[in-house]
Design a protein around this motif. Structure first.
Motif, PDB file in Angstrom:
ATOM      1  N   UNK A  34     -61.837 116.109  17.542  1.00 16.85           N
ATOM      2  CA  UNK A  34     -61.754 117.163  18.421  1.00 16.85           C
ATOM      3  C   UNK A  34     -60.622 117.038  19.244  1.00 16.85           C
ATOM      4  N   UNK A  35     -59.544 118.246  19.176  1.00 16.85           N
ATOM      5  CA  UNK A  35     -58.582 118.124  20.119  1.00 16.85           C
ATOM      6  C   UNK A  35     -58.314 119.483  20.779  1.00 16.85           C
ATOM      7  N   UNK A  36     -57.584 119.373  21.688  1.00 17.24           N
ATOM      8  CA  UNK A  36     -57.023 120.433  22.639  1.00 17.24           C
ATOM      9  C   UNK A  36     -55.559 120.528  22.037  1.00 17.24           C
ATOM     10  N   UNK A  37     -54.798 121.686  21.537  1.00 17.20           N
ATOM     11  CA  UNK A  37     -53.736 121.847  21.140  1.00 17.20           C
ATOM     12  C   UNK A  37     -52.882 122.757  22.009  1.00 17.20           C
ATOM     13  N   UNK A  38     -51.891 122.155  22.965  1.00 17.62           N
ATOM     14  CA  UNK A  38     -51.210 122.860  23.579  1.00 17.62           C
ATOM     15  C   UNK A  38     -49.750 123.104  23.352  1.00 17.62           C
ATOM     16  N   UNK A  43     -38.896 118.315  22.303  1.00 18.45           N
ATOM     17  CA  UNK A  43     -38.107 117.300  22.721  1.00 18.45           C
ATOM     18  C   UNK A  43     -38.745 116.114  23.291  1.00 18.45           C
ATOM     19  N   UNK A  44     -40.162 116.441  23.712  1.00 15.76           N
ATOM     20  CA  UNK A  44     -41.184 115.611  24.361  1.00 15.76           C
ATOM     21  C   UNK A  44     -41.586 114.612  23.332  1.00 15.76           C
ATOM     22  N   UNK A  45     -41.454 113.285  23.594  1.00 13.15           N
ATOM     23  CA  UNK A  45     -41.714 112.273  22.582  1.00 13.15           C
ATOM     24  C   UNK A  45     -43.225 112.085  22.175  1.00 13.15           C
ATOM     25  N   UNK A  46     -44.050 112.797  22.996  1.00 13.10           N
ATOM     26  CA  UNK A  46     -45.546 112.794  22.858  1.00 13.10           C
ATOM     27  C   UNK A  46     -45.905 114.043  21.925  1.00 13.10           C
ATOM     28  N   UNK A  78     -57.326 113.596   7.055  1.00  7.40           N
ATOM     29  CA  UNK A  78     -57.529 113.345   8.371  1.00  7.40           C
ATOM     30  C   UNK A  78     -58.082 114.791   8.743  1.00  7.40           C
ATOM     31  N   UNK A  79     -59.196 114.871   9.468  1.00 13.67           N
ATOM     32  CA  UNK A  79     -59.727 116.157   9.821  1.00 13.67           C
ATOM     33  C   UNK A  79     -59.590 116.197  11.447  1.00 13.67           C
ATOM     34  N   UNK A  80     -59.201 117.459  11.611  1.00 15.20           N
ATOM     35  CA  UNK A  80     -58.975 118.115  13.130  1.00 15.20           C
ATOM     36  C   UNK A  80     -60.001 119.285  13.357  1.00 15.20           C
ATOM     37  N   UNK A  81     -60.545 119.300  14.451  1.00 14.96           N
ATOM     38  CA  UNK A  81     -60.987 120.470  14.997  1.00 14.96           C
ATOM     39  C   UNK A  81     -60.342 120.925  16.297  1.00 14.96           C
ATOM     40  N   UNK A  82     -59.608 122.012  16.103  1.00 13.89           N
ATOM     41  CA  UNK A  82     -59.154 122.658  17.446  1.00 13.89           C
ATOM     42  C   UNK A  82     -59.774 123.327  18.384  1.00 13.89           C
ATOM     43  N   UNK A  83     -60.261 122.781  19.287  1.00 11.96           N
ATOM     44  CA  UNK A  83     -61.230 123.492  20.213  1.00 11.96           C
ATOM     45  C   UNK A  83     -60.691 124.319  21.269  1.00 11.96           C
ATOM     46  N   UNK A  84     -59.390 124.224  21.373  1.00 10.27           N
ATOM     47  CA  UNK A  84     -58.598 125.106  22.115  1.00 10.27           C
ATOM     48  C   UNK A  84     -57.191 125.018  21.772  1.00 10.27           C
ATOM     49  N   UNK A  85     -56.728 126.234  21.909  1.00 13.11           N
ATOM     50  CA  UNK A  85     -55.285 126.342  21.524  1.00 13.11           C
ATOM     51  C   UNK A  85     -55.124 126.682  19.984  1.00 13.11           C
ATOM     52  N   UNK A  86     -53.951 126.349  19.424  1.00 11.72           N
ATOM     53  CA  UNK A  86     -53.657 126.808  18.112  1.00 11.72           C
ATOM     54  C   UNK A  86     -52.614 125.615  17.456  1.00 11.72           C
ATOM     55  N   UNK A  94     -48.841 119.560  21.948  1.00 13.84           N
ATOM     56  CA  UNK A  94     -49.356 118.345  22.635  1.00 13.84           C
ATOM     57  C   UNK A  94     -50.786 118.324  22.512  1.00 13.84           C
ATOM     58  N   UNK A  95     -51.277 117.144  21.651  1.00 13.92           N
ATOM     59  CA  UNK A  95     -52.600 117.221  21.482  1.00 13.92           C
ATOM     60  C   UNK A  95     -53.242 116.220  22.387  1.00 13.92           C
ATOM     61  N   UNK A  96     -54.522 116.757  23.050  1.00 13.12           N
ATOM     62  CA  UNK A  96     -55.394 116.051  23.917  1.00 13.12           C
ATOM     63  C   UNK A  96     -56.763 115.778  22.927  1.00 13.12           C
ATOM     64  N   UNK A  97     -56.639 114.577  23.015  1.00 12.71           N
ATOM     65  CA  UNK A  97     -58.005 113.986  21.948  1.00 12.71           C
ATOM     66  C   UNK A  97     -59.492 113.930  22.769  1.00 12.71           C
ATOM     67  N   UNK A  98     -60.249 114.571  22.298  1.00 15.40           N
ATOM     68  CA  UNK A  98     -61.554 114.527  22.974  1.00 15.40           C
ATOM     69  C   UNK A  98     -62.349 113.289  22.531  1.00 15.40           C
ATOM     70  N   UNK A  99     -62.275 112.191  22.897  1.00 19.55           N
ATOM     71  CA  UNK A  99     -62.868 111.153  22.754  1.00 19.55           C
ATOM     72  C   UNK A  99     -64.127 110.624  23.928  1.00 19.55           C
ATOM     73  N   UNK A 100     -65.242 110.244  23.699  1.00 17.37           N
ATOM     74  CA  UNK A 100     -66.370 109.987  24.481  1.00 17.37           C
ATOM     75  C   UNK A 100     -67.270 108.749  23.806  1.00 17.37           C
ATOM     76  N   UNK A 101     -68.034 108.069  24.595  1.00 13.88           N
ATOM     77  CA  UNK A 101     -68.901 107.322  24.324  1.00 13.88           C
ATOM     78  C   UNK A 101     -68.426 105.907  23.651  1.00 13.88           C
ATOM     79  N   UNK A 102     -69.369 105.300  22.958  1.00 13.26           N
ATOM     80  CA  UNK A 102     -69.087 104.012  22.205  1.00 13.26           C
ATOM     81  C   UNK A 102     -68.981 104.333  20.714  1.00 13.26           C
ATOM     82  N   UNK A 103     -70.047 104.433  20.172  1.00 14.28           N
ATOM     83  CA  UNK A 103     -70.120 104.863  18.609  1.00 14.28           C
ATOM     84  C   UNK A 103     -69.219 106.021  18.378  1.00 14.28           C
ATOM     85  N   UNK A 104     -69.481 107.170  19.105  1.00 12.20           N
ATOM     86  CA  UNK A 104     -68.712 108.141  18.570  1.00 12.20           C
ATOM     87  C   UNK A 104     -67.103 108.196  18.690  1.00 12.20           C
TER      88      UNK A 104
END
Length: 205
Positions: A34-38, A43-46, A78-86, A94-104
């Motif tokens: 799950x990601x947010x795409x801004x 030129x941003x290396x990220x 590789x699967x992506x769900x774009x929760x916000x943005x396009x 610029x992708x913000x990765x939505x990671x949480x917890x241990x197993x997930x």
């Protein structure tokens, strides 16, 4: 929401497997990122230059307007769900990765490494996609399912899988091992067709 098959969006069933771009629902594919795409400065290396991943990118939009994407060459995904943005139509994101917890989070670390490597090097790294040892048995089950659909007997299935000569020698052997092997494949193929395939992505190592 997933339909009966478990896909967020179904692919054309007439396509050969390497040509299909399946987008499994995140509930069935624990590696979905799950990601947010801004929007980003190229030129941003990220940032990710979308044109560099377009050859492998398939995007579908759900009724709520959220994008569901897969990066695939037909053999790796590789699967992506774009929760916000396009992602589609953007020049750089610029992708913000939505990671949480241990197993997930743990289930998504390898897909994240695969995404980073693909964006950097423009190919799916073999070292990050180890061969699944269940492939051969899965192919056998598909063949058995197709044979059952054509009305084949278990003996005919055995001949198709192991050869007529071996069936002639071992089918009625006292150990019954060959017939037992075919019966197991038949049971597994039927169970897979009844919905067992939904667990394949969860069960992979």
């Amino acid at each position: 929401m997933p339909g009966a098959g478990g896909f967020t969006f179904a692919e054309d069933p007439g396509l050969a497997a390497p040509e299909a771009r399946l987008i499994w629902h995140a509930e069935l594919d624990p590696g979905t990122l799950p990601v947010i795409a801004l929007p980003a400065d190229p030129r941003d290396p990220d940032s990710i230059l979308v044109e560099r991943i377009v050859p492998w990118l398939t995007v579908a939009v759900d009724p709520a307007g959220h994008e569901h994407a897969v990066l695939s060459d037909g053999w790796h995904h590789i699967r992506l769900d774009i929760e916000q943005g396009r992602l589609a139509g953007a020049a750089a994101v610029l992708l913000h990765y939505r990671l949480h917890g241990l197993a997930s989070a743990e289930a998504r670390l390898l897909p994240l490494r695969r995404l980073i490597d693909l964006c950097r090097h423009g190919r799916f790294a073999r070292s990050l996609f180890p061969r699944d040892p269940r492939i051969e048995r899965g192919i056998a089950m598909l063949r058995v399912h197709d044979a059952l659909g054509e009305g084949a007997s278990q003996r005919e299935i055995g001949m198709a899988l192991f050869g007529a000569e071996r069936v002639a020698m071992d089918w009625n052997h006292r150990s019954d091992s060959l017939r037992s092997r075919v019966r197991r494949l038949v049971r597994e193929a039927r169970a897979m067709a009844r919905g067992g395939y939904r667990h394949l992505l969860h069960d992979r190592g």
